[in-house]
Design a protein around this motif. Structure first.
Motif, mmCIF file in Angstrom:
data_model
loop_
_atom_site.group_PDB
_atom_site.id
_atom_site.type_symbol
_atom_site.label_atom_id
_atom_site.label_comp_id
_atom_site.label_asym_id
_atom_site.label_seq_id
_atom_site.Cartn_x
_atom_site.Cartn_y
_atom_site.Cartn_z
ATOM 1 N N TYR A 28 7.571 55.302 -15.128
ATOM 2 C CA TYR A 28 6.369 54.766 -14.486
ATOM 3 C C TYR A 28 5.731 55.829 -13.604
ATOM 4 O O TYR A 28 6.415 56.671 -13.025
ATOM 5 N N GLY A 29 4.403 55.757 -13.473
ATOM 6 C CA GLY A 29 3.672 56.639 -12.585
ATOM 7 C C GLY A 29 3.775 56.151 -11.154
ATOM 8 O O GLY A 29 4.379 55.113 -10.874
ATOM 9 N N PRO A 30 3.153 56.885 -10.228
ATOM 10 C CA PRO A 30 3.204 56.491 -8.824
ATOM 11 C C PRO A 30 2.520 55.140 -8.596
ATOM 12 O O PRO A 30 1.528 54.816 -9.262
ATOM 13 N N PRO A 31 3.033 54.344 -7.657
ATOM 14 C CA PRO A 31 2.450 53.032 -7.394
ATOM 15 C C PRO A 31 1.055 53.134 -6.792
ATOM 16 O O PRO A 31 0.770 54.025 -5.997
ATOM 17 N N VAL A 32 0.198 52.201 -7.214
ATOM 18 C CA VAL A 32 -1.183 52.121 -6.720
ATOM 19 C C VAL A 32 -1.432 50.678 -6.290
ATOM 20 O O VAL A 32 -1.138 49.744 -7.035
ATOM 21 N N GLU A 33 -1.982 50.503 -5.088
ATOM 22 C CA GLU A 33 -2.321 49.155 -4.623
ATOM 23 C C GLU A 33 -3.738 48.814 -5.077
ATOM 24 O O GLU A 33 -4.650 49.621 -4.920
ATOM 25 N N VAL A 34 -3.899 47.621 -5.648
ATOM 26 C CA VAL A 34 -5.177 47.173 -6.189
ATOM 27 C C VAL A 34 -5.509 45.797 -5.616
ATOM 28 O O VAL A 34 -4.641 44.933 -5.526
ATOM 29 N N PRO A 63 -13.977 45.601 -12.346
ATOM 30 C CA PRO A 63 -14.199 46.324 -13.594
ATOM 31 C C PRO A 63 -13.756 47.777 -13.449
ATOM 32 O O PRO A 63 -13.879 48.369 -12.381
ATOM 33 N N GLY A 64 -13.241 48.328 -14.531
ATOM 34 C CA GLY A 64 -12.801 49.715 -14.518
ATOM 35 C C GLY A 64 -11.336 49.892 -14.168
ATOM 36 O O GLY A 64 -10.788 50.975 -14.332
ATOM 37 N N VAL A 83 3.118 44.047 -17.438
ATOM 38 C CA VAL A 83 1.812 43.752 -18.026
ATOM 39 C C VAL A 83 1.957 43.483 -19.523
ATOM 40 O O VAL A 83 2.592 44.255 -20.240
ATOM 41 N N ILE A 84 1.360 42.399 -19.969
ATOM 42 C CA ILE A 84 1.257 42.109 -21.394
ATOM 43 C C ILE A 84 0.019 42.810 -21.940
ATOM 44 O O ILE A 84 0.084 43.528 -22.934
ATOM 45 N N ALA A 85 -1.129 42.594 -21.290
ATOM 46 C CA ALA A 85 -2.389 43.195 -21.730
ATOM 47 C C ALA A 85 -3.352 43.269 -20.554
ATOM 48 O O ALA A 85 -3.262 42.483 -19.615
ATOM 49 N N CYS A 86 -4.275 44.216 -20.628
ATOM 50 C CA CYS A 86 -5.337 44.385 -19.639
ATOM 51 C C CYS A 86 -6.650 44.321 -20.413
ATOM 52 O O CYS A 86 -6.920 45.183 -21.260
ATOM 53 N N LEU A 87 -7.448 43.287 -20.140
ATOM 54 C CA LEU A 87 -8.630 43.011 -20.948
ATOM 55 C C LEU A 87 -9.909 43.052 -20.121
ATOM 56 O O LEU A 87 -10.013 42.346 -19.115
ATOM 57 N N PRO A 88 -10.892 43.860 -20.523
ATOM 58 C CA PRO A 88 -12.177 43.847 -19.811
ATOM 59 C C PRO A 88 -12.928 42.554 -20.127
ATOM 60 O O PRO A 88 -12.938 42.096 -21.267
ATOM 61 N N THR A 96 -22.520 36.039 -14.897
ATOM 62 C CA THR A 96 -21.078 35.842 -14.699
ATOM 63 C C THR A 96 -20.497 37.152 -14.193
ATOM 64 O O THR A 96 -20.960 38.224 -14.576
ATOM 65 N N PRO A 97 -19.493 37.101 -13.323
ATOM 66 C CA PRO A 97 -18.961 38.343 -12.767
ATOM 67 C C PRO A 97 -18.113 39.117 -13.763
ATOM 68 O O PRO A 97 -17.197 38.563 -14.371
ATOM 69 N N ASP A 98 -18.422 40.384 -13.953
ATOM 70 C CA ASP A 98 -17.620 41.253 -14.790
ATOM 71 C C ASP A 98 -16.316 41.551 -14.043
ATOM 72 O O ASP A 98 -16.326 41.741 -12.824
ATOM 73 N N HIS A 99 -15.209 41.590 -14.778
ATOM 74 C CA HIS A 99 -13.913 41.835 -14.166
ATOM 75 C C HIS A 99 -12.923 42.270 -15.243
ATOM 76 O O HIS A 99 -13.273 42.375 -16.412
ATOM 77 N N VAL A 100 -11.707 42.540 -14.817
ATOM 78 C CA VAL A 100 -10.612 42.872 -15.726
ATOM 79 C C VAL A 100 -9.551 41.793 -15.576
ATOM 80 O O VAL A 100 -9.193 41.427 -14.457
ATOM 81 N N GLU A 101 -9.071 41.278 -16.699
ATOM 82 C CA GLU A 101 -8.003 40.270 -16.698
ATOM 83 C C GLU A 101 -6.697 40.967 -17.046
ATOM 84 O O GLU A 101 -6.585 41.580 -18.111
#
Length: 105
Positions: A28-34, A63-64, A83-88, A96-101
């Motif tokens: 795994y890469g370094p942890p990032v807080e989101v 988004p992004g 994570v199973i999947a990351c979907l835009p 409607t608000p754009d986001h990532v699921e």
């Protein structure tokens, strides 16, 4: 294009991006807080490989946000999951608000 408002992203999750496998374990890469909104709800989803799997929670982020499948995520509750999947999710110009699921195991 309308982004999801920041005030809706009430939670903080820590993402350790999956980078591959070594001879002994995942790397795994370094942890990032989101900032995200986390909904803990069990539902059936389809993995990138086409299998139907169970998702125990979903995080919604700006988004992004890029999160590779199999990345390790720590939820606000302290539970660590993958994570199973990351979907835009793009509204295509609709109000409607754009986001990532981010679908989580």
């Amino acid at each position: 294009m309308s982004r999801v408002p920041g005030w809706l992203l009430r939670h903080r999750i820590t993402i350790e991006p999956y980078e591959g496998a070594s001879s002994t374990d995942a790397v795994y890469g370094p942890p990032v807080e989101v900032r995200a909104f986390v909904a803990e709800q069990t539902r059936a989803v389809v993995s990138p490989g086409g299998e139907q799997v169970t998702s125990s929670s979903t995080a919604y982020a700006a988004p992004g946000t890029k999160v590779p499948p199999l990345s390790r995520v720590t939820l606000p509750s302290g539970r660590v999951t993958k994570v199973i999947a990351c979907l835009p999710r793009d509204g295509g110009g609709l109000a409607t608000p754009d986001h990532v699921e981010i679908q989580l195991q």
